[in-house]
Design an enzyme around this catalytic site. Structure first.
Site, PDB file in Angstrom:
ATOM      1  N   LYS A   1      -9.582   0.283  -4.335  1.00  0.00           N
ATOM      2  CA  LYS A   1      -9.579   1.565  -4.150  1.00  0.00           C
ATOM      3  C   LYS A   1      -8.380   2.232  -4.516  1.00  0.00           C
ATOM      4  O   LYS A   1      -8.304   3.371  -5.474  1.00  0.00           O
ATOM      5  CB  LYS A   1      -9.958   2.077  -2.625  1.00  0.00           C
ATOM      6  CG  LYS A   1     -11.160   1.809  -2.202  1.00  0.00           C
ATOM      7  CD  LYS A   1     -11.581   2.270  -0.682  1.00  0.00           C
ATOM      8  CE  LYS A   1     -10.939   1.273   0.032  1.00  0.00           C
ATOM      9  NZ  LYS A   1     -11.364   1.406   1.526  1.00  0.00           N
ATOM     10  N   SER A   2      -7.223   1.460  -4.254  1.00  0.00           N
ATOM     11  CA  SER A   2      -5.887   2.252  -4.678  1.00  0.00           C
ATOM     12  C   SER A   2      -5.577   2.212  -5.984  1.00  0.00           C
ATOM     13  O   SER A   2      -5.057   3.029  -6.706  1.00  0.00           O
ATOM     14  CB  SER A   2      -4.765   1.611  -4.031  1.00  0.00           C
ATOM     15  OG  SER A   2      -4.910   0.266  -4.346  1.00  0.00           O
TER      16      SER A   2
END
Length: 283
Positions: free
Chosen positions: A257-258
């Site tokens: 996600k990051s």
């Protein structure tokens, strides 16, 4: 015993294909076994986890055709459970307050490598191991530093724990394997401002929710050794484990996600179907 599986994302961003693969596998295994499939939000990071991400996760799961049993458990609503487990470990002399920050540990390791010309040991995630400098601090000094407001984390005294427990194992994909918790050193169990950590909360949650089968990505296999230690120390049941292959990006790294990897919501908006997603994740 009825099998119980779970999907436990952190609501700090949108789900990607790796999450979809794990959720689909868990749901299929649970339903094929006539068991339960639980949804858990691992939201102990209150700065990054948000309600809108929870709603997005639920929408993604429904898009995939998945349902879950009961109300999702939110870790942020159960800090008392983790605090009780931490208190039990500290009461047995197996957890202690450590004042070195992550930055200080990294600096210590860098200084050691520069002076000694050899690498400082690292855990399976690649982080330098905590050197244990606070493990034997006098109790009076600990109390004074805590009273003065100095930041600290609660760490597990891994050597003391393993001396008490001896060798441990767990069942991985039907085979018994030896746990290797010493590779992690004195892991963090809680912080001053958050009374838990991933390792502690996931272990307590799996026991409280009656999870019989933990199915998750292969990147979390090494963490199972830490969870096995905590289960043994706290007298908790041991689930069966299965760590599946990851969905990798074009560059061979695991999705994140990051890192801004394409979210399921974006695929949905582009007109892809649940069957398209299943094919994309190899199911």
């Amino acid at each position: 015993m009825q099998p119980v599986f779970r999907f436990a994302p952190s609501p700090n961003g949108e789900l990607h294909l790796g999450h979809a693969r794990s959720a689909l596998i868990n749901h299929r295994l649970a339903r094929e076994a006539g068991g339960r499939f639980l949804l858990r939000f691992e939201d102990i990071d209150r700065e990054r986890c948000r309600a809108e991400f929870e709603r997005g996760i639920e929408a993604d799961l429904r898009f995939l055709g998945l349902d879950w049993d009961g109300v999702p458990r939110r870790q942020s609503e159960h800090f008392a459970d983790y605090a009780a487990a931490l208190e039990a470990l500290a009461g047995e002399g197996l957890a202690y307050p450590a004042f070195m920050t992550r930055g200080a540990v990294k600096a210590f390791a860098a200084r050691f490598e520069d002076e000694e010309g050899r690498p400082w040991p690292r855990d399976p995630d690649g982080a330098p191991l905590y050197p244990g400098l606070d493990r034997r601090l006098p109790e009076d000094e600990r109390r004074q530093r805590i009273a003065a407001g100095e930041p600290f984390a609660w760490r597990l005294d891994m050597a003391a724990a393993l001396a008490r427990l001896g060798p441990l194992s767990f069942v991985e994909s039907g085979m018994e394997v030896e746990a290797e918790p010493a590779l992690w050193g004195d892991v963090v169990l809680a912080r001053k401002d958050v009374p838990t950590s991933y390792h502690l909360s996931v272990t307590v949650d799996d026991a409280l929710q009656g999870i019989t089968d933990v199915v998750r990505g292969r990147d979390l296999l090494p963490s199972t050794s830490v969870h096995r230690v905590l289960q043994a120390l706290l007298g908790l049941p041991v689930p069966r484990y299965r760590h599946h292959d990851l969905v990798l990006g074009a560059d061979g790294r695991k999705l994140s996600k990051s890192a801004g990897d394409t979210a399921l919501a974006a695929f949905r908006a582009a007109g892809l179907t649940a069957e398209d997603i299943r094919r994309m994740v190899g199911l």
